[in-house]
Scaffold this motif. Structure first.
Motif, PDB file in Angstrom:
ATOM      1  N   LEU A  64       0.851  -1.313  -0.023  1.00 54.40           N
ATOM      2  CA  LEU A  64       0.016   0.031   0.109  1.00 54.40           C
ATOM      3  C   LEU A  64       0.889   1.201   0.073  1.00 54.40           C
ATOM      4  O   LEU A  64       1.621   1.415   0.778  1.00 54.40           O
ATOM      5  N   PHE A  85      -6.745  -1.641   4.761  1.00 56.48           N
ATOM      6  CA  PHE A  85      -5.318  -2.136   4.983  1.00 56.48           C
ATOM      7  C   PHE A  85      -5.395  -2.322   6.255  1.00 56.48           C
ATOM      8  O   PHE A  85      -4.888  -3.493   6.761  1.00 56.48           O
ATOM      9  N   LEU A 146      -2.608   0.105  -4.315  1.00 60.96           N
ATOM     10  CA  LEU A 146      -2.780  -1.261  -3.478  1.00 60.96           C
ATOM     11  C   LEU A 146      -2.417  -2.302  -4.700  1.00 60.96           C
ATOM     12  O   LEU A 146      -3.156  -2.569  -5.431  1.00 60.96           O
TER      13      LEU A 146
END
Length: 148
Positions: A64, A85, A146
């Motif tokens: 990320l 996340f 991501l």
């Protein structure tokens, strides 16, 4: 001394998720439990070290990179990506063993993150390549990344 300037491996030992949560002002029930260890550590530091670790443990690397630095207002896309996340669902998925016969005590995924614009984020984006090379028309070039 060469050992301290050559790498950031010591920063990857701490849970970078705690920093992300505080810096971006994201509330995560996973990491807010005082006295309890977070279920899944988010690594930072060297992207190359994260790749080596993930490969040596037969895990996929989940990366990320937020679109904005914490000093700037958090974009809606960053907030959504960071909440996901840092969520229990991602932690549980990352900790789940890939195979029932696996003898090691590692999960399926290794989580890694870096600040946007940092040398490690730039290196990660170059290694990931196809993610940022072509944007669809009308797409916002400032969005979190991501990738697995």
């Amino acid at each position: 001394d060469g050992a301290s300037s050559s790498g950031k491996s010591s920063s990857s030992l701490a849970d970078y998720g705690v920093y992300l949560e505080k810096a971006y002002k994201i509330k995560s029930p996973t990491r807010n439990n005082s006295g309890k260890k977070p279920p899944c550590t988010i690594h930072s530091g060297s992207f190359s070290d994260a790749l080596v670790t993930a490969r040596s443990q037969a895990r996929l690397l989940l990366v990320l990179i937020p679109s904005r630095k914490p000093s700037k207002p958090t974009a809606t896309a960053d907030a959504a990506a960071l909440q996901a996340f840092l969520s229990n669902d991602v932690s549980n998925m990352a900790n789940r063993k890939a195979r029932k016969t696996q003898k090691t005590n590692t999960g399926s995924f290794l989580l890694w993150s870096a600040l946007p614009g940092s040398p490690e984020a730039t290196l990660a984006l170059k290694r990931i390549k196809g993610v940022t090379t072509k944007l669809p028309s009308g797409a916002n070039p400032k969005r979190p990344i991501l990738a697995v």
